[in-house]
Design a protein around this motif. Sequence first.
Motif, PDB file in Angstrom:
ATOM      1  N   VAL A 123     122.164   8.816 110.769  1.00  0.00           N
ATOM      2  CA  VAL A 123     122.191   7.359 110.927  1.00  0.00           C
ATOM      3  C   VAL A 123     122.962   6.723 109.771  1.00  0.00           C
ATOM      4  CG1 VAL A 123     120.766   5.258 111.033  1.00  0.00           C
ATOM      5  CG2 VAL A 123     120.083   7.298 112.299  1.00  0.00           C
ATOM      6  N   LEU A 124     122.799   7.285 108.585  1.00  0.00           N
ATOM      7  CA  LEU A 124     123.537   6.793 107.421  1.00  0.00           C
ATOM      8  C   LEU A 124     125.042   6.915 107.636  1.00  0.00           C
ATOM      9  CD1 LEU A 124     122.696   5.638 104.672  1.00  0.00           C
ATOM     10  CD2 LEU A 124     122.875   7.939 103.733  1.00  0.00           C
ATOM     11  N   LYS A 125     125.450   7.968 108.341  1.00  0.00           N
ATOM     12  CA  LYS A 125     126.868   8.182 108.653  1.00  0.00           C
ATOM     13  C   LYS A 125     127.341   7.330 109.831  1.00  0.00           C
ATOM     14  CE  LYS A 125     127.220  12.941 107.002  1.00  0.00           C
ATOM     15  NZ  LYS A 125     127.464  14.335 107.407  1.00  0.00           N
ATOM     16  N   GLY A 126     126.419   6.588 110.462  1.00  0.00           N
ATOM     17  CA  GLY A 126     126.794   5.707 111.556  1.00  0.00           C
ATOM     18  C   GLY A 126     126.514   6.243 112.941  1.00  0.00           C
ATOM     19  N   ALA A 127     125.897   7.406 113.046  1.00  0.00           N
ATOM     20  CA  ALA A 127     125.611   7.998 114.355  1.00  0.00           C
ATOM     21  C   ALA A 127     124.353   7.367 114.963  1.00  0.00           C
ATOM     22  CB  ALA A 127     125.419   9.503 114.222  1.00  0.00           C
ATOM     23  N   ILE A 128     124.268   7.458 116.269  1.00  0.00           N
ATOM     24  CA  ILE A 128     123.041   7.058 116.974  1.00  0.00           C
ATOM     25  C   ILE A 128     122.048   8.198 116.793  1.00  0.00           C
ATOM     26  CG2 ILE A 128     122.039   6.584 119.238  1.00  0.00           C
ATOM     27  CD1 ILE A 128     124.755   5.428 120.046  1.00  0.00           C
ATOM     28  N   PRO A 129     120.795   7.891 116.462  1.00  0.00           N
ATOM     29  CA  PRO A 129     119.816   8.972 116.267  1.00  0.00           C
ATOM     30  C   PRO A 129     119.702   9.873 117.495  1.00  0.00           C
ATOM     31  CG  PRO A 129     118.905   6.867 115.580  1.00  0.00           C
ATOM     32  CD  PRO A 129     120.207   6.570 116.253  1.00  0.00           C
ATOM     33  N   THR A 130     119.527  11.142 117.247  1.00  0.00           N
ATOM     34  CA  THR A 130     119.405  12.127 118.319  1.00  0.00           C
ATOM     35  C   THR A 130     118.265  11.781 119.260  1.00  0.00           C
ATOM     36  OG1 THR A 130     120.213  13.788 116.782  1.00  0.00           O
ATOM     37  CG2 THR A 130     119.178  14.599 118.778  1.00  0.00           C
ATOM     38  N   TYR A 131     117.138  11.329 118.708  1.00  0.00           N
ATOM     39  CA  TYR A 131     115.983  11.009 119.543  1.00  0.00           C
ATOM     40  C   TYR A 131     116.255   9.804 120.433  1.00  0.00           C
ATOM     41  CZ  TYR A 131     115.159   8.129 115.370  1.00  0.00           C
ATOM     42  OH  TYR A 131     115.303   7.280 114.302  1.00  0.00           O
ATOM     43  N   VAL A 132     117.097   8.886 120.004  1.00  0.00           N
ATOM     44  CA  VAL A 132     117.467   7.740 120.839  1.00  0.00           C
ATOM     45  C   VAL A 132     118.399   8.196 121.959  1.00  0.00           C
ATOM     46  CG1 VAL A 132     118.699   5.521 120.874  1.00  0.00           C
ATOM     47  CG2 VAL A 132     117.115   6.048 118.998  1.00  0.00           C
ATOM     48  N   ARG A 133     119.394   9.018 121.594  1.00  0.00           N
ATOM     49  CA  ARG A 133     120.316   9.549 122.620  1.00  0.00           C
ATOM     50  C   ARG A 133     119.555  10.342 123.675  1.00  0.00           C
ATOM     51  NH1 ARG A 133     123.744  11.373 118.440  1.00  0.00           N
ATOM     52  NH2 ARG A 133     123.154  13.477 118.995  1.00  0.00           N
ATOM     53  N   ALA A 134     118.604  11.173 123.226  1.00  0.00           N
ATOM     54  CA  ALA A 134     117.828  11.991 124.176  1.00  0.00           C
ATOM     55  C   ALA A 134     117.029  11.105 125.126  1.00  0.00           C
ATOM     56  CB  ALA A 134     116.903  12.939 123.417  1.00  0.00           C
ATOM     57  N   ALA A 135     116.412  10.047 124.601  1.00  0.00           N
ATOM     58  CA  ALA A 135     115.642   9.133 125.448  1.00  0.00           C
ATOM     59  C   ALA A 135     116.558   8.406 126.427  1.00  0.00           C
ATOM     60  CB  ALA A 135     114.879   8.139 124.590  1.00  0.00           C
ATOM     61  N   GLU A 136     117.743   8.010 125.966  1.00  0.00           N
ATOM     62  CA  GLU A 136     118.698   7.335 126.847  1.00  0.00           C
ATOM     63  C   GLU A 136     119.186   8.279 127.946  1.00  0.00           C
ATOM     64  OE1 GLU A 136     121.666   5.939 124.098  1.00  0.00           O
ATOM     65  OE2 GLU A 136     120.482   4.167 123.551  1.00  0.00           O
ATOM     66  N   GLU A 137     119.437   9.541 127.612  1.00  0.00           N
ATOM     67  CA  GLU A 137     119.878  10.520 128.616  1.00  0.00           C
ATOM     68  C   GLU A 137     118.799  10.757 129.663  1.00  0.00           C
ATOM     69  OE1 GLU A 137     121.060  13.962 126.371  1.00  0.00           O
ATOM     70  OE2 GLU A 137     122.801  12.941 125.514  1.00  0.00           O
ATOM     71  N   ARG A 138     117.535  10.832 129.214  1.00  0.00           N
ATOM     72  CA  ARG A 138     116.436  11.008 130.168  1.00  0.00           C
ATOM     73  C   ARG A 138     116.345   9.797 131.099  1.00  0.00           C
ATOM     74  NH1 ARG A 138     113.796  13.139 125.765  1.00  0.00           N
ATOM     75  NH2 ARG A 138     112.691  11.196 125.382  1.00  0.00           N
ATOM     76  N   ALA A 139     116.477   8.591 130.525  1.00  0.00           N
ATOM     77  CA  ALA A 139     116.397   7.374 131.329  1.00  0.00           C
ATOM     78  C   ALA A 139     117.558   7.309 132.321  1.00  0.00           C
ATOM     79  CB  ALA A 139     116.393   6.144 130.424  1.00  0.00           C
ATOM     80  N   ALA A 140     118.760   7.689 131.895  1.00  0.00           N
ATOM     81  CA  ALA A 140     119.930   7.681 132.779  1.00  0.00           C
ATOM     82  C   ALA A 140     119.752   8.664 133.936  1.00  0.00           C
ATOM     83  CB  ALA A 140     121.198   8.007 131.991  1.00  0.00           C
ATOM     84  N   ALA A 141     119.032   9.745 133.682  1.00  0.00           N
ATOM     85  CA  ALA A 141     118.789  10.754 134.727  1.00  0.00           C
ATOM     86  C   ALA A 141     117.593  10.381 135.610  1.00  0.00           C
ATOM     87  CB  ALA A 141     118.572  12.123 134.087  1.00  0.00           C
ATOM     88  N   GLY A 142     116.973   9.237 135.302  1.00  0.00           N
ATOM     89  CA  GLY A 142     115.815   8.800 136.093  1.00  0.00           C
ATOM     90  C   GLY A 142     114.503   9.416 135.674  1.00  0.00           C
ATOM     91  N   ASP A 143     114.473  10.057 134.518  1.00  0.00           N
ATOM     92  CA  ASP A 143     113.245  10.692 134.006  1.00  0.00           C
ATOM     93  C   ASP A 143     112.587   9.745 133.012  1.00  0.00           C
ATOM     94  OD1 ASP A 143     111.240  12.224 132.916  1.00  0.00           O
ATOM     95  OD2 ASP A 143     112.560  13.748 132.074  1.00  0.00           O
ATOM     96  N   PHE A 144     111.517   9.119 133.426  1.00  0.00           N
ATOM     97  CA  PHE A 144     110.795   8.198 132.559  1.00  0.00           C
ATOM     98  C   PHE A 144     109.455   8.772 132.133  1.00  0.00           C
ATOM     99  CE2 PHE A 144     113.583   5.690 135.291  1.00  0.00           C
ATOM    100  CZ  PHE A 144     114.329   5.018 134.334  1.00  0.00           C
ATOM    101  N   SER A 145     109.286  10.063 132.255  1.00  0.00           N
ATOM    102  CA  SER A 145     107.997  10.711 131.955  1.00  0.00           C
ATOM    103  C   SER A 145     107.607  10.579 130.494  1.00  0.00           C
ATOM    104  CB  SER A 145     108.041  12.186 132.345  1.00  0.00           C
ATOM    105  OG  SER A 145     109.060  12.863 131.618  1.00  0.00           O
ATOM    106  N   ALA A 146     108.564  10.578 129.593  1.00  0.00           N
ATOM    107  CA  ALA A 146     108.240  10.454 128.166  1.00  0.00           C
ATOM    108  C   ALA A 146     108.006   9.006 127.764  1.00  0.00           C
ATOM    109  CB  ALA A 146     109.367  11.049 127.319  1.00  0.00           C
TER     110      ALA A 146
END
Length: 177
Positions: A152-175
Amino acid sequence: MRRALDALYAASAGLAALSLFSIFVVMMSQVALRETNRQFAGADDLSAYLCVATTFFALGATFKRGELIRVGMVLDRLGPGARRVMELLVLAMAALLVGYIAFWTAQDVIFSWEIEEVAQGTVPFQLWIPKLAMPLGSGILLIAIVDEFVAVLKGAIPTYVRAAEERAAAGDFSAEV
């Protein structure tokens, strides 16, 4: 370095899976032994130790996959700049807290080893051995948190945010429930 860190998280998740499978083996052994009127001495204690190991070894990988409980009510309403600053602040606080937990659980392991502490159950397990999962697991979680902080300090989106967004994009809202 990225491959080594990902391998560490995968190995830790593997240890968690092995611990969980071991709980299954202990429980099934108990069932089988009951049928022959025998007992599995220390099975309850062993299952409890394995449950702690399962939990602590799973923390780092679960965090990186964005599957730990996270309350984003404030962060989700912030703009990109403010959100980045808040992510850094929250990750720094998490690193301090988890570092504190790792330090004191390690001190407890060392103390148990020095005094040769044993369990009070039917089997006198050396307690430093099952307690070792706590500082190891929390230490791996600490590494994962610092890993995300640097990203995040380097400007990246946190891995845990990307993973949650990918799950949501795939229609998986279980988490998200």
